[in-house]
Design a protein around this motif. Structure first.
Motif, PDB file in Angstrom:
ATOM      1  N   PRO A 136      41.099  40.847  44.290  1.00  0.00           N
ATOM      2  CA  PRO A 136      40.125  41.165  43.238  1.00  0.00           C
ATOM      3  C   PRO A 136      40.634  42.146  42.184  1.00  0.00           C
ATOM      4  N   GLU A 137      41.481  43.120  42.585  1.00  0.00           N
ATOM      5  CA  GLU A 137      41.893  44.177  41.672  1.00  0.00           C
ATOM      6  C   GLU A 137      43.189  43.849  40.942  1.00  0.00           C
ATOM      7  N   GLY A 138      43.724  42.679  41.148  1.00  0.00           N
ATOM      8  CA  GLY A 138      44.913  42.252  40.415  1.00  0.00           C
ATOM      9  C   GLY A 138      46.127  43.118  40.676  1.00  0.00           C
ATOM     10  N   PRO A 139      46.888  43.482  39.632  1.00  0.00           N
ATOM     11  CA  PRO A 139      48.188  44.139  39.814  1.00  0.00           C
ATOM     12  C   PRO A 139      48.134  45.563  40.332  1.00  0.00           C
ATOM     13  N   TYR A 140      46.944  46.144  40.487  1.00  0.00           N
ATOM     14  CA  TYR A 140      46.867  47.466  41.104  1.00  0.00           C
ATOM     15  C   TYR A 140      47.058  47.388  42.612  1.00  0.00           C
ATOM     16  N   VAL A 141      47.095  46.161  43.144  1.00  0.00           N
ATOM     17  CA  VAL A 141      47.363  45.916  44.556  1.00  0.00           C
ATOM     18  C   VAL A 141      48.594  45.021  44.649  1.00  0.00           C
TER      19      VAL A 141
END
Length: 428
Positions: free
Chosen positions: A415-420
Motif C-alpha cells: 500500500p505505501e509503495g516505495p517507502y517499503v
C-alpha cells in the motif's frame, strides 16, 4: 477484500476477489514520539558526534539550513521553528539565517507550495527562504573533484555559511540507498555538472546503486566525498510512519547522525517476504511523491525483488502534475523512439547525463523484469504514450487479468509503495 493504496492526498480503494490469496506487505508498527515538538528540542540538546545546537551556533555570524523540496513529506513545520529559535538564542541574527530549498534539478517551490513546504508562517516571516538553482553557474563555488572525477560545485550560500545544517527525511532511495543527510547537499544544492555526473549511466547501472544499500554504493561513496569537501555540516534527521507521524528524530554531525537514522529506519522499511509473486500491486506512495510520473518510477523499482521474472507489476499513481519536467519528457520520448537497448546505448556514451534521463534508465530495471501496468487516469493520452508501460483503466481489472493469465492466485499488495522495500527471504 478491499485494500487501500496511498494515492494523492488520500487512499485509492481497490476491491480484490475474495478467492485470491493476498499478502499485504507493509512496515511493522513503528514507535511514535508522543511529544514531537519536545522530541525535536531534545534532539538538538543531545546530539550525535557534536555539541548541543546552542554551543555549535555560538559565535557563528551566519547560518544556512537546507530543507528538502516539495517531493518529500519532511516534517519541516516541526523541525524548523525550534531549530531557528535555538540559533537566534545563540546569537545568530535572523537576517543572517537563510533556509535554502534543496531542489537539485527539480523546479523551484514558490507561493502556496512554499508555504506548505515550510509548514510554519513564522519561519517565512523571520528568516530568508530561498530556492537552489543548479543551472546558475555564478551561484556555486568549485571545490575540486572527487577521486572518481565528479566535479564538486556547491551552492555558495550554503558553502560559505559559518554554520551549515541539513534537515531531511530518512527513507529508502532507489539509487542512493537512503535519502537524507549527505544527499540533501548533493544533489540537493549541487551544480548541474555535479548532479549529471554521478547520475550518469555508469553510476546508475552499478548493482549496488539500489534501495537500502549503502555499503559499496557508488552514489553514496561520491556523496560522502562531496560532504567531506564542504567541511563541517550538522544534520537534523527525521523518520515518519505510514500516517506521516514522527517516529524518530536526531541531530548531530551529518554522517554519524544519518548513519544512526538509517540504523533505525531499516528495521522497518525492509520487510522480509517468503516468496515471489506473479502479481504485485503497489503505489507511488501518495502525495507528494505521486505528483508526477517521474517520481512514480521509484514505486516500480522498490518491489522488484519479490516479483517473479516476467510477472505483472501494477502501480497506481495520481500523476496530478503529469509526466514531470520537459527534460524527462524528452528522455521518455527517446526511450519510446530508440527502444530500451538503443536508449541504454545512447546514454552509456555520456560523461554528463542529460537532465532527468537517469529516471528513464531506472524504469528499465522494472520493465526488464516485469510487465508494468500503470493506473494514472490524470495523464493525458499523449503522456500515456510516453510512459513506456501499459496504461490500465482499473487496478482491479489488471489484477484479474494477471491472475487469469498466470494461473496463480497469490497476489502481493504494497500500500505505501516505495517507502517499503520487500526483501525476498525464502521460507515456509
Amino acid at each position: 477484500m478491499q485494500v487501500d493504496l496511498s494515492y494523492g492526498r488520500g487512499m485509492l480503494p481497490v476491491r480484490l476477489p475474495d478467492d485470491l490469496d493476498v499478502t499485504i506487505v507493509r512496515k511493522p508498527p513503528m514507535p511514535l514520539l508522543p511529544d514531537p515538538v519536545g522530541a525535536v528540542a531534545g534532539a538538538l540538546e543531545a546530539p550525535v558526534a557534536a555539541r548541543p545546537i546552542v554551543e555549535e551556533a555560538r559565535g557563528a555570524a551566519s547560518a544556512c539550513i537546507l530543507v528538502c523540496d516539495i517531493t518529500r513529506p519532511a516534517p519541516n513545520g516541526l523541525v524548523l521553528p525550534p531549530l531557528l529559535r535555538a540559533l537566534i538564542a545563540a546569537g545568530v541574527e535572523p537576517a543572517r539565517i537563510r533556509v535554502l530549498v534543496a531542489t537539485g534539478l527539480h523546479r523551484p517551490n514558490v507561493g502556496a507550495e512554499l508555504e506548505e513546504l515550510i509548514g510554519d508562517p513564522w519561519v517565512l516571516r523571520t528568516v530568508s527562504v530561498e530556492n537552489h538553482d543548479a543551472r546558475d553557474d555564478a551561484a556555486h563555488v568549485d571545490l575540486g573533484a572527487t577521486a572518481a572525477g565528479t566535479p564538486v560545485k556547491i551552492d555558495r550560500r550554503f558553502a560559505g555559511a559559518d554554520l551549515k545544517i541539513v534537515t531531511g527525511l530518512v527513507e529508502p532511495h532507489f539509487m542512493a540507498g537512503y535519502s537524507g543527510g549527505r544527499k540533501v547537499m548533493a544533489p540537493g544544492v549541487a551544480h548541474k555538472d555535479t548532479i549529471t555526473t554521478f547520475h550518469s549511466a555508469r553510476f546508475m547501472a552499478h548493482p549496488r546503486a539500489d534501495n537500502c544499500v549503502l555499503d559499496g554504493n557508488p552514489l553514496h561513496r561520491e556523496q560522502l566525498e562531496v560532504a567531506g569537501k564542504i567541511g563541517r555540516v550538522l544534520a537534523v534527521n527525521t523518520v515518519i510512519d505510514e500516517q506521516r507521524r514522527l517516529s524518530f528524530v536526531n541531530f548531530g554531525e551529518v554522517v554519524a547522525s544519518h548513519r544512526d537514522a538509517v540504523a533505525f529506519v531499516e528495521r522497518y522499511a525492509m520487510v522480509p517476504v517468503s516468496r515471489r509473486f506473479r502479481t504485485v500491486v503497489t503505489s507511488a506512495a501518495g502525495y507528494p511523491l505521486d505528483k508526477t510520473y517521474y517520481q512514480t518510477v521509484k514505486g516500480m523499482v522498490a518491489p522488484l525483488e519479490i516479483v517473479e521474472p516476467g510477472g505483472d507489476l501494477i502501480i497506481a499513481s495520481e500523476c496530478s502534475e503529469g509526466m514531470g519536467s520537459r527534460a524527462y519528457v524528452d528522455a521518455q520520448r527517446r526511450l519510446v523512439g530508440l527502444g530500451p537497448d538503443g536508449f541504454l546505448a545512447d546514454i552509456g556514451r555520456k560523461r554528463f547525463a542529460d537532465v532527468d534521463e537517469w529516471q528513464t534508465q531506472m524504469q528499465l530495471k522494472a520493465t526488464r523484469r516485469a510487465r508494468v501496468h500503470l493506473y494514472a487516469p490524470a495523464l493525458k493520452p499523449e503522456e500515456r504514450a510516453l510512459t513506456g508501460v501499459e496504461v490500465v483503466a482499473s487496478v482491479e481489472a489488471a489484477v484479474r487479468a494477471s491472475v487469469r493469465d498466470s494461473g496463480d492466485r497469490h497476489v502481493a499488495v504494497i500500500p505505501e509503495g516505495p517507502y517499503v522495500v520487500p526483501v525476498h527471504r525464502p521460507g515456509p
